[in-house]
Design a protein around this motif. Structure first.
Motif, mmCIF file in Angstrom:
data_model
loop_
_atom_site.group_PDB
_atom_site.id
_atom_site.type_symbol
_atom_site.label_atom_id
_atom_site.label_comp_id
_atom_site.label_asym_id
_atom_site.label_seq_id
_atom_site.Cartn_x
_atom_site.Cartn_y
_atom_site.Cartn_z
ATOM 1 N N ARG A 170 -83.739 48.127 7.346
ATOM 2 C CA ARG A 170 -83.026 49.028 8.255
ATOM 3 C C ARG A 170 -81.717 49.465 7.607
ATOM 4 O O ARG A 170 -80.970 48.650 7.078
ATOM 5 N N LEU A 171 -81.477 50.784 7.652
ATOM 6 C CA LEU A 171 -80.243 51.342 7.094
ATOM 7 C C LEU A 171 -79.952 52.660 7.805
ATOM 8 O O LEU A 171 -80.859 53.485 7.988
ATOM 9 N N ASP A 172 -78.697 52.851 8.226
ATOM 10 C CA ASP A 172 -78.322 54.085 8.907
ATOM 11 C C ASP A 172 -78.604 55.288 8.018
ATOM 12 O O ASP A 172 -78.276 55.296 6.822
ATOM 13 N N GLY A 173 -79.225 56.320 8.620
ATOM 14 C CA GLY A 173 -79.543 57.530 7.884
ATOM 15 C C GLY A 173 -80.878 57.479 7.168
ATOM 16 O O GLY A 173 -81.252 58.452 6.504
ATOM 17 N N TYR A 174 -81.600 56.349 7.280
ATOM 18 C CA TYR A 174 -82.893 56.195 6.612
ATOM 19 C C TYR A 174 -83.952 55.777 7.631
ATOM 20 O O TYR A 174 -83.655 55.143 8.643
ATOM 21 N N VAL A 175 -85.181 56.150 7.336
ATOM 22 C CA VAL A 175 -86.308 55.767 8.195
ATOM 23 C C VAL A 175 -86.613 54.289 7.947
ATOM 24 O O VAL A 175 -86.757 53.861 6.796
ATOM 25 N N GLU A 176 -86.694 53.508 9.019
ATOM 26 C CA GLU A 176 -87.028 52.091 8.868
ATOM 27 C C GLU A 176 -88.398 51.933 8.219
ATOM 28 O O GLU A 176 -89.307 52.713 8.466
ATOM 29 N N GLU A 188 -97.267 32.540 -2.724
ATOM 30 C CA GLU A 188 -96.109 33.423 -2.579
ATOM 31 C C GLU A 188 -96.575 34.853 -2.322
ATOM 32 O O GLU A 188 -97.517 35.337 -2.961
ATOM 33 N N SER A 189 -95.935 35.528 -1.384
ATOM 34 C CA SER A 189 -96.219 36.924 -1.075
ATOM 35 C C SER A 189 -95.154 37.815 -1.695
ATOM 36 O O SER A 189 -93.983 37.446 -1.746
ATOM 37 N N MET A 190 -95.580 38.981 -2.169
ATOM 38 C CA MET A 190 -94.666 39.972 -2.700
ATOM 39 C C MET A 190 -94.567 41.121 -1.697
ATOM 40 O O MET A 190 -95.584 41.748 -1.377
ATOM 41 N N VAL A 191 -93.391 41.386 -1.210
ATOM 42 C CA VAL A 191 -93.174 42.366 -0.143
ATOM 43 C C VAL A 191 -92.251 43.460 -0.668
ATOM 44 O O VAL A 191 -91.178 43.167 -1.201
ATOM 45 N N GLY A 192 -92.664 44.723 -0.531
ATOM 46 C CA GLY A 192 -91.844 45.858 -0.928
ATOM 47 C C GLY A 192 -91.465 46.714 0.266
ATOM 48 O O GLY A 192 -92.326 47.096 1.063
ATOM 49 N N LEU A 193 -90.191 46.990 0.420
ATOM 50 C CA LEU A 193 -89.690 47.850 1.496
ATOM 51 C C LEU A 193 -89.069 49.088 0.861
ATOM 52 O O LEU A 193 -88.121 48.978 0.078
ATOM 53 N N HIS A 194 -89.622 50.253 1.186
ATOM 54 C CA HIS A 194 -89.149 51.514 0.608
ATOM 55 C C HIS A 194 -88.581 52.378 1.733
ATOM 56 O O HIS A 194 -89.317 52.798 2.629
ATOM 57 N N LEU A 195 -87.290 52.626 1.698
ATOM 58 C CA LEU A 195 -86.615 53.389 2.748
ATOM 59 C C LEU A 195 -86.403 54.822 2.279
ATOM 60 O O LEU A 195 -85.848 55.052 1.199
ATOM 61 N N GLU A 196 -86.839 55.770 3.102
ATOM 62 C CA GLU A 196 -86.690 57.195 2.815
ATOM 63 C C GLU A 196 -85.601 57.786 3.717
ATOM 64 O O GLU A 196 -85.452 57.377 4.873
ATOM 65 N N PRO A 197 -84.811 58.756 3.209
ATOM 66 C CA PRO A 197 -83.805 59.400 4.067
ATOM 67 C C PRO A 197 -84.464 60.083 5.258
ATOM 68 O O PRO A 197 -85.574 60.636 5.150
ATOM 69 N N LYS A 198 -83.780 60.048 6.385
ATOM 70 C CA LYS A 198 -84.304 60.734 7.562
ATOM 71 C C LYS A 198 -84.269 62.236 7.344
ATOM 72 O O LYS A 198 -83.320 62.766 6.751
ATOM 73 N N PRO A 199 -85.290 62.975 7.811
ATOM 74 C CA PRO A 199 -85.263 64.440 7.667
ATOM 75 C C PRO A 199 -84.168 65.038 8.528
ATOM 76 O O PRO A 199 -83.788 64.468 9.564
ATOM 77 N N PRO A 200 -83.613 66.189 8.122
ATOM 78 C CA PRO A 200 -82.570 66.817 8.945
ATOM 79 C C PRO A 200 -83.142 67.248 10.289
ATOM 80 O O PRO A 200 -84.331 67.572 10.407
#
Length: 348
Positions: A170-176, A188-200
């Motif tokens: 979670r980050l302000d201005g980005y899609v969760e 062990e699990s490998m977890v990737g979180l990719h945050l994209e900017p929110k569209p205008p």
């Protein structure tokens, strides 16, 4: 009185002064200990109580005492003894966390304690799962099952109970971004979180004008579509599909790259830069090689898709020069109460 008598009197007077000073020093109350000394004393007393309870195998009492010592002063040996008590009580995830904390600085531990803690964490890790979480934006907050893991890092390592879990960035201005995964015992699990900017935000829609008349399309030329039409329509379709596929492969490769970086960092933290030279790290290093291979394959597919899209687009554009056109193409704006757009009329 001679000089000898005066000397004896001076010595006697000095002795009286020194005696009184010594008596006053003994009668003076001792200085109150500082806050740090009190905390150290409290931690050592709690640790001593934990040692007595551990020898008597009173595990609940020992765990509470070691926890109090660790809270008062977070020494590695306090964390290790707390972890061993939690292991005896069947609290495997807590045990693994505290034993790992104790072994972060093994040089500060006695050889016997280091050996006991190493054996303990091996037992605990067989009963729990672990996860390395990589996030594309280090400033994002990271949660697992709603529990905040941290913020300000690119990777996190956590122990988990076996079962279903969900990671969230979670980050302000980005899609969760969320990543559900199944944690397996001893793995062990490998977890990737990719945050994209929110569209205008979209602009407010204006009232749609009345529908514009549409000119009838010219009759199709006899004999089916021309070669130019086939090349143009097919080339544009292939180019669009190639761009979409390439973008998807590129994003997947980026996630795999983050996962590989997190795996490598976890291996270095636990075994050093040359860990993969030893058989003890054969399994995690093999997983790292697989992740790197998957990343390289996805990058190859991405480049192949982009190149294919470029070739198809070039063929479609060049067909306007070398292939005959049946008729001109006209773009007619179309607006109705249900929506609007552009209608292309004619042959390509």
């Amino acid at each position: 009185m001679g000089s000898t008598g005066r000397l004896l009197l001076a010595v006697a007077a000095a002795s009286v002064v020194w005696s009184r000073a010594a008596i006053a020093a003994c009668e003076r109350p001792p200085a109150a200990p500082s806050g740090a000394a009190e905390a150290r004393s409290g931690a050592e007393e709690a640790f001593a109580r934990g040692e007595r309870a551990r020898r008597a195998r009173r595990w609940d009492e020992a765990e509470a005492s070691y926890r109090a010592a660790w809270a008062a002063e977070p020494r590695p040996e306090f964390a290790g003894e707390l972890g061993l008590c939690e292991l005896a009580l069947g609290r495997f995830r807590d045990a693994a966390e505290h034993l790992r904390e104790a072994l972060l600085y093994p040089e500060t531990l006695a050889a016997a304690a280091r050996r006991r803690f190493s054996e303990g964490i091996e037992r605990a890790e067989r009963e729990v799962s672990s996860a390395t979480v990589a996030v594309s934006r280090p400033e994002a907050e990271v949660f697992i099952d709603g529990r905040r893991i941290g913020r300000g890092q690119a990777t996190y390592f956590v122990y988990l109970d076996p079962g279903r879990h969900e990671a969230r960035g979670r980050l302000d201005g980005y899609v969760e971004d969320t990543y559900p995964f199944e944690a397996q015992r001893g793995r062990e699990s490998m977890v990737g979180l990719h945050l994209e900017p929110k569209p205008p935000p979209l602009a407010a829609a204006e009232p749609a004008p009345a529908a514009a008349p549409v000119a009838p399309a010219p009759a199709a030329a006899p004999g089916g579509p021309s070669a130019g039409t086939v090349f143009r329509v097919g080339g544009i379709a292939l180019a669009s599909a190639g761009i979409a596929l390439g973008t998807g492969f590129a994003l997947a490769a980026a996630v795999r790259g983050d996962e590989a970086a997190a795996q490598a960092d976890a291996i270095r933290r636990r075994g050093g830069a040359a860990a993969c030279l030893y058989t003890d790290y054969e399994k995690p290093c093999g997983a790292l090689r697989k992740t790197n291979g998957a990343r390289d394959t996805l990058e190859t597919f991405a480049w192949a898709s982009f190149i294919g899209a470029g070739v198809a687009g070039a063929v479609a554009i060049s067909s306007f020069w070398w292939a005959p056109r049946a008729s001109a193409v006209r773009a007619v704006p179309l607006a109705t109460a249900e929506g609007g757009g552009v209608l292309f009329v004619g042959a390509l």
